[in-house]
Design an enzyme around this catalytic site. Structure first.
Site, PDB file in Angstrom:
ATOM      1  N   PRO A  23       0.826  -1.211   0.000  1.00  9.07           N
ATOM      2  CA  PRO A  23       0.000   0.000   0.000  1.00  9.07           C
ATOM      3  C   PRO A  23       0.855   1.253   0.000  1.00  9.07           C
ATOM      4  O   PRO A  23       1.847   1.350   0.725  1.00  9.07           O
ATOM      5  CB  PRO A  23      -0.799  -0.114   1.307  1.00  9.07           C
ATOM      6  CG  PRO A  23       0.008  -1.027   2.175  1.00  9.07           C
ATOM      7  CD  PRO A  23       0.693  -1.978   1.252  1.00  9.07           C
ATOM      8  N   MET A  24       0.472   2.226  -0.841  1.00  4.88           N
ATOM      9  CA  MET A  24       1.212   3.487  -0.943  1.00  4.88           C
ATOM     10  C   MET A  24       0.232   4.628  -1.168  1.00  4.88           C
ATOM     11  O   MET A  24      -0.502   4.639  -2.158  1.00  4.88           O
ATOM     12  CB  MET A  24       2.218   3.430  -2.104  1.00  4.88           C
ATOM     13  CG  MET A  24       3.368   2.464  -1.887  1.00  4.88           C
ATOM     14  SD  MET A  24       4.424   2.339  -3.352  1.00  4.88           S
ATOM     15  CE  MET A  24       3.374   1.353  -4.441  1.00  4.88           C
ATOM     16  N   HIS A 174      -4.740  -1.469   8.597  1.00  2.00           N
ATOM     17  CA  HIS A 174      -3.452  -0.785   8.719  1.00  2.00           C
ATOM     18  C   HIS A 174      -3.134  -0.617  10.207  1.00  2.00           C
ATOM     19  O   HIS A 174      -3.578   0.325  10.853  1.00  2.00           O
ATOM     20  CB  HIS A 174      -3.514   0.565   8.025  1.00  2.00           C
ATOM     21  CG  HIS A 174      -2.165   1.183   7.778  1.00  2.00           C
ATOM     22  ND1 HIS A 174      -1.001   0.638   8.256  1.00  2.00           N
ATOM     23  CD2 HIS A 174      -1.800   2.313   7.100  1.00  2.00           C
ATOM     24  CE1 HIS A 174       0.024   1.395   7.888  1.00  2.00           C
ATOM     25  NE2 HIS A 174      -0.435   2.412   7.183  1.00  2.00           N
ATOM     26  N   TYR A 179      -0.461   4.741  12.465  1.00  2.00           N
ATOM     27  CA  TYR A 179      -1.897   4.965  12.393  1.00  2.00           C
ATOM     28  C   TYR A 179      -2.599   4.361  13.619  1.00  2.00           C
ATOM     29  O   TYR A 179      -1.959   3.909  14.555  1.00  2.00           O
ATOM     30  CB  TYR A 179      -2.427   4.490  11.046  1.00  2.00           C
ATOM     31  CG  TYR A 179      -1.912   5.396   9.948  1.00  2.00           C
ATOM     32  CD1 TYR A 179      -2.590   6.569   9.619  1.00  2.00           C
ATOM     33  CD2 TYR A 179      -0.701   5.143   9.310  1.00  2.00           C
ATOM     34  CE1 TYR A 179      -2.091   7.443   8.664  1.00  2.00           C
ATOM     35  CE2 TYR A 179      -0.192   6.019   8.359  1.00  2.00           C
ATOM     36  CZ  TYR A 179      -0.893   7.160   8.043  1.00  2.00           C
ATOM     37  OH  TYR A 179      -0.393   8.047   7.117  1.00  2.00           O
TER      38      TYR A 179
END
Length: 366
Positions: A23-24, A174, A179
């Site tokens: 993921p980016m 995530h 986060y």
């Protein structure tokens, strides 16, 4: 054949190869969080990965961490993501949606609600922070109440259901890179003394409740979890990650999750320590805070037995056909247009050509 290019099958996953697109965040969403049409093109171009994990997607406006980061809350969001999943599936790929709740990450000038974000404790991120119109000093987040925690779990469950309706093959939580989940696990962002803080059992309570709620809603086999023990990004501090993450995995190991996506760290060898404690599928990310992961580095991780799959980030930005280039030992494009990395258009996003597109028309294969 390189092990990276061999198929992978588990009870939960059937993948054409062991290369995962990590993921980016790329900021290609409208102001309301709806992914732009070019997002479907971007992921379709990279469907040669065994598995794609999308950029972080906020599950609700309360979890929005930045301007023009995509969401999965409204029907408009779901409809736009359907175009993405259809494009990937038509190209033979598989794709999970990463749910990314910002927690303390965020600023009123970057949030649609214009409100103060909330995290486990009233501990701000290091400043300055990026906002919609430039940079600003960070704000002190609210400490989440028990009602806030229950709402965050419900928001994730609703977003996970939306992801399945949108055609995603599953969702990834995530729990890494500063986060919300990571904030509950880390030393300096969880100063709570109630049932969601204090000792290790309190710090892992929120992740456990969240994972169980989503597993109950969409099935454990459609759920992955990303963790980055010891990652210091955005001012996170974890003096001794091992006991915390060992305890977390001891509770999660038997749930039948699709996978654990684990980032290694120089100070705490998470892959070596936690692989023996995880009996399901493990995706390794060894490029975080380092140079981009090479083909050789990925092969070495698989050969060591520390992982079943390897995730690649930056190389997928400028090499949409990365698995093909690995397979044919073709040159890699290592240049990334930094000026357009976080823009809102096709430049620096979908304009990177596949190897085949670089060849003269007369020599291209049909």
């Amino acid at each position: 054949m390189m092990k990276l290019l061999t198929p992978f099958t588990s009870a939960e996953l059937t993948l054409s190869n062991r290369i995962v697109m990590a993921p980016m965040t790329r900021f290609r969403a409208e102001e309301d969080g709806t992914p732009l049409p070019i997002v479907a093109d971007y992921y379709r171009q990279r469907a040669g990965a065994g598995l794609i994990v999308t950029e972080g997607i906020w599950p609700s406006l309360r979890g929005q961490s930045g301007w023009r980061i995509p969401g999965l809350e409204s029907e408009r969001h779901v409809s736009a993501w359907q175009h993405v999943t259809e494009a990937v599936h038509d190209a033979g790929g598989r794709i999970f949606a990463q749910l990314m709740h910002g927690g303390r990450q965020g600023h009123p000038r970057s949030r649609i609600l214009g409100d103060i974000p909330a995290g486990p404790s009233a501990v701000p991120v290091p400043g300055p922070v990026h906002v919609r119109d430039g940079k600003a000093d960070p704000v002190i987040p609210r400490a989440m109440t028990h009602d806030d925690i229950r709402t965050a779990i419900a928001d994730h469950v609703a977003a996970a259901r939306n992801a399945i309706r949108a055609g995603f093959d599953g969702v990834e939580l995530h729990g890494a890179n500063s986060y919300l989940i990571h904030q509950f696990l880390a030393d300096n962002t969880n100063l709570r003394t109630d049932a969601y803080g204090g000792d290790i059992s309190g710090r892992i309570r929120f992740p456990l409740e969240l994972v169980q709620a989503i597993a109950d809603a969409v099935g454990a086999g459609r759920l992955g979890l990303r963790l980055s023990p010891g990652n210091p990004q955005f001012g996170m501090e974890e003096a001794d990650p091992a006991p915390v993450y060992r305890a977390l995995l001891a509770r999660l190991d038997g749930l039948g999750l699709a996978y654990l996506h684990l980032t290694d760290d120089d100070r705490y060898p998470a892959l070596a320590d936690l692989r023996p404690r995880w009996h399901g599928t493990l995706i390794a990310n060894v490029g975080e805070n380092h140079a981009p992961t090479t083909r050789e580095a990925g092969e070495a991780v698989l050969a060591s037995g520390r992982a079943d799959l390897v995730s690649y980030g930056r190389l997928f930005i400028s090499n949409p056909d990365l698995p093909h280039r690995f397979a044919a030992s073709l040159p890699l494009n290592t240049h990334i247009d930094q000026s357009a990395l976080y823009g809102h258009g096709a430049a620096g996003y979908t304009h990177y050509p596949a190897w085949q597109e670089l060849q003269p028309v007369a020599t291209r294969q049909p």
